[in-house]
Write a protein that holds these residues in place. Structure first.
Motif, PDB file in Angstrom:
ATOM      1  N   ARG A 150       2.905  45.882  58.923  1.00 42.70           N
ATOM      2  CA  ARG A 150       1.791  46.309  58.070  1.00 42.70           C
ATOM      3  C   ARG A 150       2.260  46.769  56.693  1.00 42.70           C
ATOM      4  O   ARG A 150       1.494  46.744  55.737  1.00 42.70           O
ATOM      5  CB  ARG A 150       0.987  47.402  58.771  1.00 42.70           C
ATOM      6  CG  ARG A 150       0.200  46.861  59.969  1.00 42.70           C
ATOM      7  CD  ARG A 150      -0.493  47.964  60.735  1.00 42.70           C
ATOM      8  NE  ARG A 150       0.481  48.839  61.395  1.00 42.70           N
ATOM      9  CZ  ARG A 150       0.148  49.832  62.197  1.00 42.70           C
ATOM     10  NH1 ARG A 150      -1.135  50.091  62.433  1.00 42.70           N
ATOM     11  NH2 ARG A 150       1.082  50.570  62.773  1.00 42.70           N
ATOM     12  N   THR A 151       3.504  47.201  56.594  1.00 44.23           N
ATOM     13  CA  THR A 151       4.110  47.457  55.295  1.00 44.23           C
ATOM     14  C   THR A 151       5.182  46.393  55.074  1.00 44.23           C
ATOM     15  O   THR A 151       5.741  45.854  56.037  1.00 44.23           O
ATOM     16  CB  THR A 151       4.733  48.861  55.234  1.00 44.23           C
ATOM     17  OG1 THR A 151       5.704  48.994  56.279  1.00 44.23           O
ATOM     18  CG2 THR A 151       3.662  49.932  55.400  1.00 44.23           C
TER      19      THR A 151
ATOM     20  N   TYR B 236      -8.116  38.830  53.689  1.00 40.71           N
ATOM     21  CA  TYR B 236      -6.698  38.794  53.319  1.00 40.71           C
ATOM     22  C   TYR B 236      -5.883  39.294  54.505  1.00 40.71           C
ATOM     23  O   TYR B 236      -6.107  40.386  55.011  1.00 40.71           O
ATOM     24  CB  TYR B 236      -6.469  39.677  52.103  1.00 40.71           C
ATOM     25  CG  TYR B 236      -5.014  39.925  51.762  1.00 40.71           C
ATOM     26  CD1 TYR B 236      -4.218  38.903  51.248  1.00 40.71           C
ATOM     27  CD2 TYR B 236      -4.446  41.179  51.953  1.00 40.71           C
ATOM     28  CE1 TYR B 236      -2.886  39.123  50.929  1.00 40.71           C
ATOM     29  CE2 TYR B 236      -3.117  41.416  51.627  1.00 40.71           C
ATOM     30  CZ  TYR B 236      -2.345  40.396  51.121  1.00 40.71           C
ATOM     31  OH  TYR B 236      -1.034  40.620  50.805  1.00 40.71           O
ATOM     32  N   VAL B 237      -4.915  38.478  54.963  1.00 36.51           N
ATOM     33  CA  VAL B 237      -4.186  38.847  56.172  1.00 36.51           C
ATOM     34  C   VAL B 237      -2.679  38.956  55.982  1.00 36.51           C
ATOM     35  O   VAL B 237      -2.008  39.630  56.771  1.00 36.51           O
ATOM     36  CB  VAL B 237      -4.490  37.870  57.334  1.00 36.51           C
ATOM     37  CG1 VAL B 237      -5.963  37.908  57.697  1.00 36.51           C
ATOM     38  CG2 VAL B 237      -4.054  36.442  57.006  1.00 36.51           C
ATOM     39  N   SER B 238      -2.106  38.301  54.965  1.00 34.10           N
ATOM     40  CA  SER B 238      -0.645  38.377  54.866  1.00 34.10           C
ATOM     41  C   SER B 238      -0.161  38.013  53.478  1.00 34.10           C
ATOM     42  O   SER B 238      -0.841  37.326  52.708  1.00 34.10           O
ATOM     43  CB  SER B 238       0.022  37.445  55.881  1.00 34.10           C
ATOM     44  OG  SER B 238      -0.117  36.084  55.504  1.00 34.10           O
ATOM     45  N   ARG B 239       1.060  38.491  53.182  1.00 34.76           N
ATOM     46  CA  ARG B 239       1.827  38.036  52.024  1.00 34.76           C
ATOM     47  C   ARG B 239       3.268  37.842  52.468  1.00 34.76           C
ATOM     48  O   ARG B 239       3.843  38.713  53.118  1.00 34.76           O
ATOM     49  CB  ARG B 239       1.772  39.022  50.865  1.00 34.76           C
ATOM     50  CG  ARG B 239       2.798  38.701  49.762  1.00 34.76           C
ATOM     51  CD  ARG B 239       2.604  39.529  48.507  1.00 34.76           C
ATOM     52  NE  ARG B 239       1.444  39.035  47.752  1.00 34.76           N
ATOM     53  CZ  ARG B 239       1.098  39.496  46.550  1.00 34.76           C
ATOM     54  NH1 ARG B 239       1.809  40.454  45.973  1.00 34.76           N
ATOM     55  NH2 ARG B 239       0.046  38.999  45.925  1.00 34.76           N
TER      56      ARG B 239
ATOM     57  N   ASN C  97      -1.303  42.130  57.916  1.00 38.42           N
ATOM     58  CA  ASN C  97      -2.283  43.192  58.155  1.00 38.42           C
ATOM     59  C   ASN C  97      -2.827  43.092  59.573  1.00 38.42           C
ATOM     60  O   ASN C  97      -3.913  42.556  59.805  1.00 38.42           O
ATOM     61  CB  ASN C  97      -3.421  43.093  57.141  1.00 38.42           C
ATOM     62  CG  ASN C  97      -2.949  43.316  55.718  1.00 38.42           C
ATOM     63  OD1 ASN C  97      -1.941  43.978  55.495  1.00 38.42           O
ATOM     64  ND2 ASN C  97      -3.665  42.757  54.764  1.00 38.42           N
ATOM     65  N   ALA C  98      -2.053  43.588  60.521  1.00 39.72           N
ATOM     66  CA  ALA C  98      -2.454  43.520  61.929  1.00 39.72           C
ATOM     67  C   ALA C  98      -2.014  44.777  62.657  1.00 39.72           C
ATOM     68  O   ALA C  98      -0.836  45.144  62.609  1.00 39.72           O
ATOM     69  CB  ALA C  98      -1.844  42.287  62.596  1.00 39.72           C
TER      70      ALA C  98
ATOM     71  N   THR D 107       1.649  35.806  67.616  1.00 39.29           N
ATOM     72  CA  THR D 107       0.333  35.807  67.016  1.00 39.29           C
ATOM     73  C   THR D 107      -0.073  37.248  66.752  1.00 39.29           C
ATOM     74  O   THR D 107      -0.010  38.101  67.638  1.00 39.29           O
ATOM     75  CB  THR D 107      -0.698  35.126  67.924  1.00 39.29           C
ATOM     76  OG1 THR D 107      -0.351  33.747  68.078  1.00 39.29           O
ATOM     77  CG2 THR D 107      -2.095  35.206  67.323  1.00 39.29           C
ATOM     78  N   TYR D 108      -0.476  37.515  65.516  1.00 41.82           N
ATOM     79  CA  TYR D 108      -0.941  38.839  65.117  1.00 41.82           C
ATOM     80  C   TYR D 108      -2.466  38.830  65.052  1.00 41.82           C
ATOM     81  O   TYR D 108      -3.071  37.849  64.585  1.00 41.82           O
ATOM     82  CB  TYR D 108      -0.334  39.229  63.768  1.00 41.82           C
ATOM     83  CG  TYR D 108       1.141  39.527  63.875  1.00 41.82           C
ATOM     84  CD1 TYR D 108       1.596  40.826  64.044  1.00 41.82           C
ATOM     85  CD2 TYR D 108       2.078  38.496  63.840  1.00 41.82           C
ATOM     86  CE1 TYR D 108       2.955  41.103  64.171  1.00 41.82           C
ATOM     87  CE2 TYR D 108       3.438  38.766  63.966  1.00 41.82           C
ATOM     88  CZ  TYR D 108       3.862  40.067  64.132  1.00 41.82           C
ATOM     89  OH  TYR D 108       5.204  40.327  64.266  1.00 41.82           O
TER      90      TYR D 108
END
Length: 344
Positions: free
Chosen positions: A226-227, A257-260, A198-199, A246-247
């Motif tokens: 982002r998707t 929450y920043v990533s999966r 999510n960046a 780096t994001y």
């Protein structure tokens, strides 16, 4: 069933110091940590069928962690990432650091936090690790006392809490440098993993792998994650290292929450929450000469890192989030890695 921590002797350093391994047991996920470098050595996670796999790269003995040029599993500092030319200026004074990565300083210098023995203390279901870095160590000013606390929920959420204080102003950027492969640490690629970060912006690098200072929008570029994106669909960009960046994931100090990263075939995933403004996503392009657990030769693009931190070389960029810790203040960071299984 509550999580408990079991302590056993892991081995000794070349100087004869005892290194202990602490294992969190009793929940869905089993995790082991050393008091040498705060290294995460094992993460056992079930798949959809309940089969456990160790998804964390690591070594079988202390000697591996003493060498450990890829920084597998450890906490790096005083400054994670590169400092351009191994130098910075602060409060009108110039500082010169070790050059240990091309023309730059990386991950705190030749030794850094990752190759130090920390003091370990079990506090119920938490593991507290403490290291005091003396004034001038690796060229950095100030005596810095750092504490890292690991805790694990029965459901599989690993929280890493960092705090630090200093006697003099100094740059401080800490992160955990674990390498993951959701199929198992001995697998040879991660191209079938799916990534979402999510960046809206990122931190591009120059030819020396130092930030340019720009923070461009990721829209319309291969860096837009982002998707959900299967890494194999961007294989050329992955192998070029263009996604190893780096994001910019949000405000400092706010747990978000920043990533999966997920592996559809097994169902395993890692969700990341952090209070840090940056997430370095790295697919091990520069992995070399690393023989890990069970004699496995770890290869480039066979693992990934999720390094929550301030931006690289932030001490030399006034438009980046502050990385200077000053006396009277406390450095704080919280990162949560949640290990789970997708259904269906």
């Amino acid at each position: 069933m509550p999580v408990s921590i079991k302590k056993v002797l892991f081995g000794k350093t070349k100087d004869g110091m005892e290194v202990n391994r602490y294992t969190f047991e009793g929940g869905k996920v089993v995790i082991s940590v050393l008091d040498f470098g705060c290294a995460i050595t094992n993460i056992l996670v079930p798949d959809r069928k309940g089969n456990l796999a160790d998804i964390s790269l690591g070594y079988d003995d202390v000697a591996g962690y003493e060498k450990n040029f890829p920084y597998i599993g450890v906490v790096v500092g005083r400054v994670a990432g590169r400092i351009a030319g191994g130098k910075f200026s602060m409060d009108g004074k110039d500082y010169k650091l070790a050059i240990n990565n091309g023309p730059n300083n990386i991950h705190g210098g030749a030794t850094g936090f990752s190759r130090r023995l920390w003091a370990g203390e079990v506090m119920g279901d938490k593991l507290k690790l403490t290291y005091t870095s003396p004034d001038g160590e690796e060229g950095f000013p100030g005596e810095v006392t750092t504490t890292v606390v690991y805790s694990l929920t029965p459901e599989g959420a690993l929280t890493i809490d960092y705090t630090a204080t200093t006697t003099k102003p100094c740059p401080l950027v800490l992160t955990n440098h674990s390498y993951f492969n959701l199929k198992g640490h001995a697998d040879d690629d991660v191209l079938d993993h799916v990534v979402q970060i999510n960046a809206d912006t990122c931190v591009p690098l120059n030819e020396d792998l130092i930030p340019t200072g720009d923070l461009p929008d990721v829209s319309g570029t291969p860096n837009d994650l982002r998707t959900p994106v299967k890494l194999g669909d961007r294989e050329e960009q992955v192998r070029l290292g263009n996604i190893d960046l780096t994001y910019c994931v949000g405000n400092e100090g706010e747990l978000k929450y920043v990533s999966r990263v997920s592996h559809p075939a097994t169902g395993r995933y890692i969700d990341t929450h952090t209070t840090e403004p940056g997430l370095q996503f790295y697919t091990a392009k520069y992995m070399a000469d690393a023989v890990g657990k069970g004699g496995k030769e770890y290869k480039p693009f066979a693992s990934f890192c999720l390094e929550t931190q301030r931006y690289p070389d932030s001490v030399n960029h006034s438009n980046f989030p502050n990385s200077i810790l000053r006396p009277g203040y406390t450095y704080r960071q919280t990162t949560v890695f949640t290990f789970g299984v997708l259904q269906g």
